[in-house]
Design a protein around this motif. Structure first.
Motif, mmCIF file in Angstrom:
data_model
loop_
_atom_site.group_PDB
_atom_site.id
_atom_site.type_symbol
_atom_site.label_atom_id
_atom_site.label_comp_id
_atom_site.label_asym_id
_atom_site.label_seq_id
_atom_site.Cartn_x
_atom_site.Cartn_y
_atom_site.Cartn_z
ATOM 1 N N GLU A 86 12.532 27.331 -8.093
ATOM 2 C CA GLU A 86 11.516 26.667 -7.267
ATOM 3 C C GLU A 86 10.295 27.581 -7.135
ATOM 4 O O GLU A 86 10.450 28.782 -6.916
ATOM 5 C CB GLU A 86 12.133 26.411 -5.889
ATOM 6 N N ARG A 87 9.097 27.008 -7.322
ATOM 7 C CA ARG A 87 7.889 27.823 -7.242
ATOM 8 C C ARG A 87 7.681 28.319 -5.804
ATOM 9 O O ARG A 87 7.993 27.608 -4.848
ATOM 10 C CB ARG A 87 6.708 26.960 -7.693
ATOM 11 N N GLY A 88 7.183 29.533 -5.689
ATOM 12 C CA GLY A 88 6.954 30.119 -4.366
ATOM 13 C C GLY A 88 5.789 29.458 -3.645
ATOM 14 O O GLY A 88 5.038 28.669 -4.220
ATOM 15 N N VAL A 89 5.670 29.803 -2.377
ATOM 16 C CA VAL A 89 4.574 29.281 -1.553
ATOM 17 C C VAL A 89 3.409 30.278 -1.609
ATOM 18 O O VAL A 89 3.639 31.485 -1.496
ATOM 19 C CB VAL A 89 5.050 29.113 -0.082
ATOM 20 N N LEU A 90 2.206 29.753 -1.789
ATOM 21 C CA LEU A 90 1.028 30.630 -1.756
ATOM 22 C C LEU A 90 0.484 30.656 -0.322
ATOM 23 O O LEU A 90 0.197 29.604 0.256
ATOM 24 C CB LEU A 90 -0.037 30.130 -2.739
ATOM 25 N N ASP A 125 5.568 31.685 -10.133
ATOM 26 C CA ASP A 125 6.523 31.123 -11.103
ATOM 27 C C ASP A 125 7.912 31.743 -10.948
ATOM 28 O O ASP A 125 8.918 31.083 -11.160
ATOM 29 C CB ASP A 125 6.031 31.332 -12.542
ATOM 30 N N GLU A 126 7.958 33.020 -10.560
ATOM 31 C CA GLU A 126 9.262 33.686 -10.333
ATOM 32 C C GLU A 126 9.937 33.204 -9.057
ATOM 33 O O GLU A 126 11.057 33.584 -8.762
ATOM 34 C CB GLU A 126 9.049 35.200 -10.155
ATOM 35 N N GLY A 127 9.210 32.424 -8.238
ATOM 36 C CA GLY A 127 9.780 31.904 -6.995
ATOM 37 C C GLY A 127 9.464 32.760 -5.779
ATOM 38 O O GLY A 127 9.956 32.513 -4.685
ATOM 39 N N LYS A 128 8.620 33.770 -5.967
ATOM 40 C CA LYS A 128 8.234 34.609 -4.826
ATOM 41 C C LYS A 128 7.166 33.892 -3.990
ATOM 42 O O LYS A 128 6.324 33.179 -4.549
ATOM 43 C CB LYS A 128 7.619 35.924 -5.322
ATOM 44 N N ASP A 129 7.192 34.109 -2.692
ATOM 45 C CA ASP A 129 6.105 33.643 -1.835
ATOM 46 C C ASP A 129 5.011 34.709 -1.923
ATOM 47 O O ASP A 129 5.257 35.881 -1.619
ATOM 48 C CB ASP A 129 6.582 33.477 -0.392
ATOM 49 N N VAL A 130 3.828 34.282 -2.380
ATOM 50 C CA VAL A 130 2.763 35.257 -2.642
ATOM 51 C C VAL A 130 1.744 35.240 -1.506
ATOM 52 O O VAL A 130 1.277 34.178 -1.095
ATOM 53 C CB VAL A 130 2.065 34.948 -3.983
ATOM 54 N N ILE A 131 1.442 36.426 -1.012
ATOM 55 C CA ILE A 131 0.498 36.531 0.100
ATOM 56 C C ILE A 131 -0.816 37.144 -0.354
ATOM 57 O O ILE A 131 -0.838 38.193 -1.001
ATOM 58 C CB ILE A 131 1.088 37.381 1.245
#
Ligand code: ADP
Ligand code: 5GP
Length: 210
Positions: free
Chosen positions: A3-7, A93-99
């Protein structure tokens, strides 16, 4: 596929404690990736190239703009700041939530390009506390502090453009609230269309079999 992470964008007045909150969040949880921006401002004592920022000359920064390497960029109190595209995309794309810890103009540009970005505004409890934190940090001269406080007063007019407000009074509370807020975002209906379709179909088949 994962699942794609949340931006997520975190903005707030200079001295609100964004950097401090981010550091604590990263230290406590491992599902986050913090984007490292490029800037033309000079490094502060203790800052390292590639850790807090990628420090660039104006020429280097303008080359990054020309080569479309930035998701957004803005000018803040006389310097360029921008978000490199490649890192953000690969971590999502790795599924990390990016801040992204970026200022208002950049936040608005990203929201326009990627409307499902979550915009969070961090503020200290009072203006007096803001000034105390800016002075206490001891990294800027008085003129720069005053310029940043004037900028804070301008930025205060745009807080309603954000999705959530977070008050950084007690640090641990603020970090926990930020984490909970981002994690609940994963359960938004609009981010779960595949799950919804699956359960809908499953219930339909099951009910027809009864
Ligand atoms: P920003 O990244 O928003 O400009 P910083 O993270 O550099 O702000 O924080 C500014 C100053 O305030 C730092 O000296 C930091 O230690 C202090 N600070 C941050 N959060 C808190 C808090 N919750 N309570 C007290 N001081 C804080
Ligand atoms: P500082 O000089 O205190 O590190 O950052 C000044 C301001 O620039 C802060 O409000 C910070 O959030 C913002 N900023 C940092 N990186 C970026 C970026 O990549 N893009 C934009 N638009 N703002 C940024």
């Amino acid at each position: 596929m994962k699942e794609r992470g949340v931006l997520v964008i975190v903005s707030g007045f200079s001295g609100a404690g964004k950097g401090t909150v981010m550091k604590a969040l990263m230290g406590k949880y491992d599902n986050y990736a913090l984007s490292i921006s490029a800037t033309t401002r000079a490094p502060r004592t203790g800052e390292e190239n590639g850790r807090e920022y990628f420090f660039k000359s104006v020429e280097e920064f303008e080359k990054m703009i020309a080569q479309d390497q930035l998701i957004e960029y803005a000018n803040y109190v006389g310097n360029y700041y921008g978000t490199p595209k490649a890192y953000v995309e690969s971590k999502l794309d790795e599924g990390k939530d990016v801040i992204l810890e970026i200022e208002l103009q950049g936040a608005m540009k990203v929201k326009e390009k990627m409307p499902d970005t979550v915009l969070i505004f961090i503020t200290p409890p009072t203006a007096e506390e803001l000034k105390n934190r800016l002075v206490g940090r001891g990294t800027e001269d008085e003129a720069t502090i005053n310029a940043r406080l004037r900028r804070a007063s301008e930025e205060a007019g745009y807080m309603e453009k954000y999705d959530y407000l977070l008050i950084n009074d007690d640090l641990d509370t603020c970090v926990r609230e930020l984490h909970e807020l981002i994690q609940s975002e994963h359960w938004k209906v609009s981010r779960n269309i595949d799950r919804i379709n699956f359960i809908r179909e499953d219930v339909k088949i099951f009910s027809e079999g009864e």
